[in-house]
Design a protein around this motif. Structure first.
Motif, PDB file in Angstrom:
ATOM      1  N   ILE A 141      56.747  14.690  37.985  1.00  0.00           N
ATOM      2  CA  ILE A 141      57.241  13.877  39.095  1.00  0.00           C
ATOM      3  C   ILE A 141      58.362  14.675  39.754  1.00  0.00           C
ATOM      4  N   SER A 142      58.036  15.395  40.807  1.00  0.00           N
ATOM      5  CA  SER A 142      59.007  16.286  41.440  1.00  0.00           C
ATOM      6  C   SER A 142      59.828  15.603  42.526  1.00  0.00           C
ATOM      7  N   LYS A 143      59.333  14.526  43.083  1.00  0.00           N
ATOM      8  CA  LYS A 143      60.058  13.838  44.161  1.00  0.00           C
ATOM      9  C   LYS A 143      60.228  12.365  43.819  1.00  0.00           C
ATOM     10  N   GLY A 144      61.391  11.856  44.163  1.00  0.00           N
ATOM     11  CA  GLY A 144      61.643  10.433  43.963  1.00  0.00           C
ATOM     12  C   GLY A 144      62.082  10.065  42.566  1.00  0.00           C
ATOM     13  N   ALA A 145      62.185  11.030  41.673  1.00  0.00           N
ATOM     14  CA  ALA A 145      62.639  10.738  40.307  1.00  0.00           C
ATOM     15  C   ALA A 145      64.157  10.893  40.248  1.00  0.00           C
ATOM     16  N   PRO A 146      64.822  10.091  39.438  1.00  0.00           N
ATOM     17  CA  PRO A 146      66.281  10.201  39.311  1.00  0.00           C
ATOM     18  C   PRO A 146      66.680  11.505  38.620  1.00  0.00           C
ATOM     19  N   GLU A 147      67.907  11.954  38.902  1.00  0.00           N
ATOM     20  CA  GLU A 147      68.438  13.112  38.186  1.00  0.00           C
ATOM     21  C   GLU A 147      68.660  12.686  36.737  1.00  0.00           C
ATOM     22  N   THR A 148      68.243  13.507  35.825  1.00  0.00           N
ATOM     23  CA  THR A 148      68.257  13.116  34.413  1.00  0.00           C
ATOM     24  C   THR A 148      68.979  14.153  33.557  1.00  0.00           C
ATOM     25  N   PHE A 149      70.165  14.565  33.981  1.00  0.00           N
ATOM     26  CA  PHE A 149      70.942  15.551  33.230  1.00  0.00           C
ATOM     27  C   PHE A 149      71.665  14.906  32.058  1.00  0.00           C
ATOM     28  N   GLY A 150      71.843  15.670  30.982  1.00  0.00           N
ATOM     29  CA  GLY A 150      72.666  15.257  29.864  1.00  0.00           C
ATOM     30  C   GLY A 150      71.955  14.542  28.734  1.00  0.00           C
ATOM     31  N   PHE A 151      70.728  14.155  28.925  1.00  0.00           N
ATOM     32  CA  PHE A 151      70.018  13.464  27.842  1.00  0.00           C
ATOM     33  C   PHE A 151      69.602  14.479  26.778  1.00  0.00           C
ATOM     34  N   ASN A 152      69.613  14.050  25.515  1.00  0.00           N
ATOM     35  CA  ASN A 152      69.217  14.967  24.446  1.00  0.00           C
ATOM     36  C   ASN A 152      68.221  14.362  23.466  1.00  0.00           C
ATOM     37  N   GLY A 153      67.635  13.223  23.819  1.00  0.00           N
ATOM     38  CA  GLY A 153      66.624  12.640  22.951  1.00  0.00           C
ATOM     39  C   GLY A 153      65.858  11.515  23.628  1.00  0.00           C
ATOM     40  N   ILE A 154      64.847  11.038  22.919  1.00  0.00           N
ATOM     41  CA  ILE A 154      64.046   9.905  23.372  1.00  0.00           C
ATOM     42  C   ILE A 154      63.989   8.900  22.236  1.00  0.00           C
ATOM     43  N   ASP A 155      64.291   7.645  22.544  1.00  0.00           N
ATOM     44  CA  ASP A 155      64.231   6.583  21.547  1.00  0.00           C
ATOM     45  C   ASP A 155      62.795   6.052  21.515  1.00  0.00           C
ATOM     46  N   ALA A 156      62.038   6.484  20.526  1.00  0.00           N
ATOM     47  CA  ALA A 156      60.624   6.112  20.425  1.00  0.00           C
ATOM     48  C   ALA A 156      60.443   4.607  20.240  1.00  0.00           C
ATOM     49  N   SER A 157      61.398   3.947  19.612  1.00  0.00           N
ATOM     50  CA  SER A 157      61.260   2.508  19.383  1.00  0.00           C
ATOM     51  C   SER A 157      61.404   1.703  20.675  1.00  0.00           C
ATOM     52  N   GLN A 158      61.998   2.273  21.701  1.00  0.00           N
ATOM     53  CA  GLN A 158      62.192   1.590  22.980  1.00  0.00           C
ATOM     54  C   GLN A 158      61.266   2.138  24.069  1.00  0.00           C
ATOM     55  N   THR A 159      60.423   3.108  23.720  1.00  0.00           N
ATOM     56  CA  THR A 159      59.537   3.761  24.674  1.00  0.00           C
ATOM     57  C   THR A 159      58.136   3.191  24.556  1.00  0.00           C
ATOM     58  N   THR A 160      57.501   2.937  25.715  1.00  0.00           N
ATOM     59  CA  THR A 160      56.128   2.433  25.746  1.00  0.00           C
ATOM     60  C   THR A 160      55.315   3.333  26.665  1.00  0.00           C
ATOM     61  N   GLY A 161      54.096   2.965  26.975  1.00  0.00           N
ATOM     62  CA  GLY A 161      53.240   3.767  27.832  1.00  0.00           C
ATOM     63  C   GLY A 161      53.735   3.906  29.258  1.00  0.00           C
ATOM     64  N   ASP A 162      54.550   2.935  29.729  1.00  0.00           N
ATOM     65  CA  ASP A 162      55.063   3.031  31.091  1.00  0.00           C
ATOM     66  C   ASP A 162      56.586   3.077  31.160  1.00  0.00           C
ATOM     67  N   THR A 163      57.253   3.128  30.001  1.00  0.00           N
ATOM     68  CA  THR A 163      58.713   3.145  29.940  1.00  0.00           C
ATOM     69  C   THR A 163      59.179   4.239  28.993  1.00  0.00           C
ATOM     70  N   VAL A 164      60.200   4.971  29.432  1.00  0.00           N
ATOM     71  CA  VAL A 164      60.794   6.016  28.598  1.00  0.00           C
ATOM     72  C   VAL A 164      62.264   5.675  28.406  1.00  0.00           C
ATOM     73  N   ALA A 165      62.709   5.673  27.143  1.00  0.00           N
ATOM     74  CA  ALA A 165      64.108   5.417  26.808  1.00  0.00           C
ATOM     75  C   ALA A 165      64.761   6.743  26.465  1.00  0.00           C
ATOM     76  N   LEU A 166      65.554   7.262  27.395  1.00  0.00           N
ATOM     77  CA  LEU A 166      66.247   8.529  27.190  1.00  0.00           C
ATOM     78  C   LEU A 166      67.593   8.250  26.547  1.00  0.00           C
TER      79      LEU A 166
END
Length: 173
Positions: free
Chosen positions: A119-144
């Motif tokens: 997703i090169s356009k329209g996505a938020p800047e996502t600097f500084g994250f260092n992991g993904i919370d798998a328990s809060q992530t689904t097929g359409d949601t990502v928990a950074l």
């Protein structure tokens, strides 16, 4: 049938005990096997899942090559993910990459994908994250997540694919 083949090899080590295949990898090795135990168990791929998480997918390296340089170091980004759940079938997936520097604390950022496409356009800047919370992530949601080196300082930001773009869902300290 496999048992008959193993028995027919005779006594001593067989090629199966020396180099286990994915089916026999779940079975403990023979006591006299000389191979060292793996440091961390590798999850078996789900044969029924047509789109498993693939952090070695070529689409990741292509996307990382398109990113603007890290604003802090002026360097490009290392295409080898630190974390991620890239999946070509997911509505939203992400990988975490770091700036390609020798700094002890390189800048990090998340790279977002919709059905395996960057997703090169329209996505938020996502600097500084260092992991993904798998328990809060689904097929359409990502928990950074961002976890600080100081104990107890973790924050999470959730993004969701709304059918046409990425939107912020939650921001928790």
């Amino acid at each position: 049938m496999l048992l008959a083949t193993l028995t027919a090899c005779g006594s001593g080590e067989s090629t199966v005990t020396m180099t286990p295949d994915p089916i026999s990898a779940a079975t403990p090795a023979a006591p006299n096997a000389q191979s060292p135990a793996p440091a961390e168990p590798t999850p078996e791929p789900d044969a029924d899942d047509p789109c498993p998480v693939d952090l070695a997918a070529p689409a990741i390296a292509r996307a990382v090559s398109e990113l603007k340089k890290d604003p802090r170091s002026g360097q490009g980004w290392n295409p080898e993910p630190l974390a991620g759940n890239y999946n070509e079938c997911a509505q939203l997936s992400a990988v975490i990459v770091k700036a390609n520097t020798n700094s002890p604390n390189p800048n990090t950022r998340a790279v977002l994908f919709h059905q395996g496409k960057y997703i090169s356009k329209g996505a938020p800047e996502t600097f500084g994250f260092n992991g993904i919370d798998a328990s809060q992530t689904t097929g359409d949601t990502v928990a950074l997540t961002f976890t600080s080196q100081a104990p107890g300082l973790t924050s999470m930001v959730k993004y969701r694919w709304n059918g046409s773009a990425v939107e912020l869902v939650a921001n928790t300290p």
